[in-house]
Design an enzyme around this catalytic site. Structure first.
Site, PDB file in Angstrom:
ATOM      1  N   TYR A 146       1.076  -1.089  -0.151  1.00  0.00           N
ATOM      2  CA  TYR A 146      -0.125  -0.363   0.027  1.00  0.00           C
ATOM      3  C   TYR A 146       0.801   1.253   0.045  1.00  0.00           C
ATOM      4  O   TYR A 146       1.995   1.327   0.867  1.00  0.00           O
ATOM      5  CB  TYR A 146      -0.947   0.155   1.262  1.00  0.00           C
ATOM      6  CG  TYR A 146      -1.815   1.188   1.481  1.00  0.00           C
ATOM      7  CD1 TYR A 146      -2.868   1.553   0.407  1.00  0.00           C
ATOM      8  CD2 TYR A 146      -1.621   2.043   2.428  1.00  0.00           C
ATOM      9  CE1 TYR A 146      -3.849   2.492   0.820  1.00  0.00           C
ATOM     10  CE2 TYR A 146      -2.560   3.290   2.570  1.00  0.00           C
ATOM     11  CZ  TYR A 146      -3.519   3.322   1.781  1.00  0.00           C
ATOM     12  OH  TYR A 146      -4.373   4.453   1.913  1.00  0.00           O
ATOM     13  N   ASP A 241       9.079   2.676  -0.207  1.00  0.00           N
ATOM     14  CA  ASP A 241       7.977   3.303   0.592  1.00  0.00           C
ATOM     15  C   ASP A 241       8.250   2.841   2.114  1.00  0.00           C
ATOM     16  O   ASP A 241       8.072   1.761   2.498  1.00  0.00           O
ATOM     17  CB  ASP A 241       6.663   2.869   0.223  1.00  0.00           C
ATOM     18  CG  ASP A 241       5.476   3.698   0.979  1.00  0.00           C
ATOM     19  OD1 ASP A 241       6.003   4.070   2.145  1.00  0.00           O
ATOM     20  OD2 ASP A 241       4.359   3.443   0.333  1.00  0.00           O
ATOM     21  N   LYS A 269       4.519   8.660   9.242  1.00  0.00           N
ATOM     22  CA  LYS A 269       4.170   7.900  10.337  1.00  0.00           C
ATOM     23  C   LYS A 269       5.205   8.270  11.529  1.00  0.00           C
ATOM     24  O   LYS A 269       4.830   9.207  12.059  1.00  0.00           O
ATOM     25  CB  LYS A 269       4.040   6.186  10.165  1.00  0.00           C
ATOM     26  CG  LYS A 269       2.695   5.973   9.394  1.00  0.00           C
ATOM     27  CD  LYS A 269       2.550   4.609   9.559  1.00  0.00           C
ATOM     28  CE  LYS A 269       1.112   4.343   8.657  1.00  0.00           C
ATOM     29  NZ  LYS A 269       1.062   3.909   7.223  1.00  0.00           N
TER      30      LYS A 269
END
Ligand SMILES: *Cc1c(COP(=O)(O)O)cnc(C)c1O
Length: 430
Positions: A146, A241, A269
């Site tokens: 994702y 990522d 994050k």
């Protein structure tokens, strides 16, 4: 109705599905989402005053635990100086310096506000910079990874292995996903084939080096090394990522664990410590293509927001304390060992894995290595286990297809309580 049920029913009147991000809705596991009132250390409390040991940590950012006093103080002090200026600040420079020092594959970094924004911008940058800027179009991604919800990334594999992808969301035109090739994670042969067929048109390969959005699946070193080699050979840019793995699996991210240097790194994050900060960066050579230096446009009203950056900087300082990752790794190992032991005693087919402070739990005989293997795990049993744990005050991710997160505040007592709850839960679901 208890307070959570009341709030959920009220929320559904004015918020689609009652939540502002779909996985929070408990659709996968059933039941009523808990509405969180406050959090401290490894715990949070719901609207009914029930306490939970939290293994989501806001899906990764809360690596030092909830409401850490030093982080809260930094946020309060920054807020008192003003919330946003729309002009540069010294704290942003400090943040950029800290990030390039800790992740040496980056010489420059651009701050944004979400992982979605960072990944989307990284792809635009790769298309603008790859192959000497000669207009390469194709993007390679992997099933189960994702990278946020930008149009070109909401793609599922096409009918044939090397056909381009189909939209996985309504509202995304096929013309947009036709340039995205979706390959199987950990399948080096497919990568070789993709480059043989489309090598001169591939701008970017984007990957989660340790996948954390299909439960947890480790990329094999061979898979990631093949990717690095093929990108270099064909003039495509390799984008890691690390929104989830950055400062989570190690201080230098997954790239430091594997010893592989990507061309572009995407972060989020942990670098915001619970507030909206994300980033993408790379060499000066790549980053010079970005506006205002170059022709690849990217901008943001709240990018580098002073309060969010203060939160991120305070968090980045705490995680550099000597032994921080050793301790985080030991706690996470104690958790996965404890869970696996409890399952074994209950005779339940179960295993667990962890990298740094993130973990995966699988109702399966062995640790999965691909999206298909994740899909083959026992979801019904996970759902029953999830609710049995929730009833016992342990909050796991409400889906069999999400990773879990341990923080520095998860001490021996929290882990011990979790394993004790799991002993009862495994007996129930066995
Ligand atoms: C969470 C995540 C994103 C998206 O970040 P948001 O801040 O939710 O937009 C992108 N990539 C990975 C690997 C993620 O884990």
């Amino acid at each position: 109705m208890d307070r959570n049920e009341q709030l959920f029913s009220r929320a559904q009147q004015t918020i689609p599905g009652g939540v502002n991000s779909p996985v929070r809705a408990f659709r996968s596991v059933g039941g009523t989402p808990r509405f969180i009132a406050r959090a401290q250390g490894p715990h949070f409390w719901d609207a009914d005053g029930r306490r939970y040991i939290d293994y989501i940590g806001s899906w990764g950012p809360m690596i030092v635990g909830h409401a850490h006093p030093e982080v809260v103080r930094a946020v309060q002090e920054a807020a008192a100086r003003g919330l946003s200026y729309g002009a540069p600040t010294e704290a942003e420079v400090e943040m950029a310096e800290e990030l390039v020092r800790l992740v040496p594959s980056m010489q420059q970094v651009r701050l944004v506000s979400s992982g979605t924004e960072a990944a989307m911008s990284a792809i635009r940058l790769a298309r603008g910079a790859a192959g000497g800027g000669k207009g390469r179009r194709k993007l390679v991604k992997f099933e189960g990874c994702y990278h946020g919800h930008a149009d070109s990334l909401l793609v599922k594999a096409g009918s044939g292995l090397l056909t381009f992808g189909n939209p996985s969301s309504a509202g995304v035109p096929a013309e947009i996903t036709q340039h995205t090739l979706v390959l199987d994670y950990n399948d080096s042969q497919q990568l070789e084939d993709a480059f043989r067929q489309h090598g001169d048109d591939i701008a970017c390969v984007m990957v989660e080096p340790v996948a954390g959005n299909m439960n947890l699946v480790r990329g094999t070193p061979e898979f990631l090394q093949t990717m690095r080699r093929l990108c270099t050979q064909h003039g495509a840019l390799l984008a890691f990522d690390e929104v989830m793995t950055g400062f989570r699996v190690a201080l230098g991210g997954a790239q430091s664990v594997y010893g592989i240097t990507p061309d572009i790194t995407v972060l989020g994050k942990v670098i915001g410590g619970g507030m909206p900060v994300a980033a993408f960066g790379g060499s000066r050579e790549v980053m010079k293509h970005l506006a205002p230096l170059g022709a690849v446009y990217q901008a943001g009203t709240l990018s580098g927001n002073p309060v969010a950056v203060a939160c991120g900087l305070a968090t980045l300082r705490l995680i550099q304390a000597p032994g921080f990752y050793e301790r985080l790794g030991e706690s996470t190992q104690a958790l996965v060992d404890g869970l696996a032991g409890a399952a074994r005693d209950a005779g339940v087919a179960f295993c667990a894995d962890r990298v740094g402070g993130m973990f995966g739990i699988y109702f399966a005989g062995s640790v999965p290595a691909s999206y298909a293997q994740i899909m083959a795990t026992d979801k019904d049993r996970f759902n029953r286990f999830f609710h049995a744990m929730l009833d016992r005050g342990v909050y796991l991710a409400p889906s069999a297809y999400e990773a879990g997160f341990v923080s520095a505040a998860h001490d021996g007592a929290a882990i011990g309580e979790t394993v004790a709850a799991a002993r009862q839960a495994f007996d129930l679901v066995g």
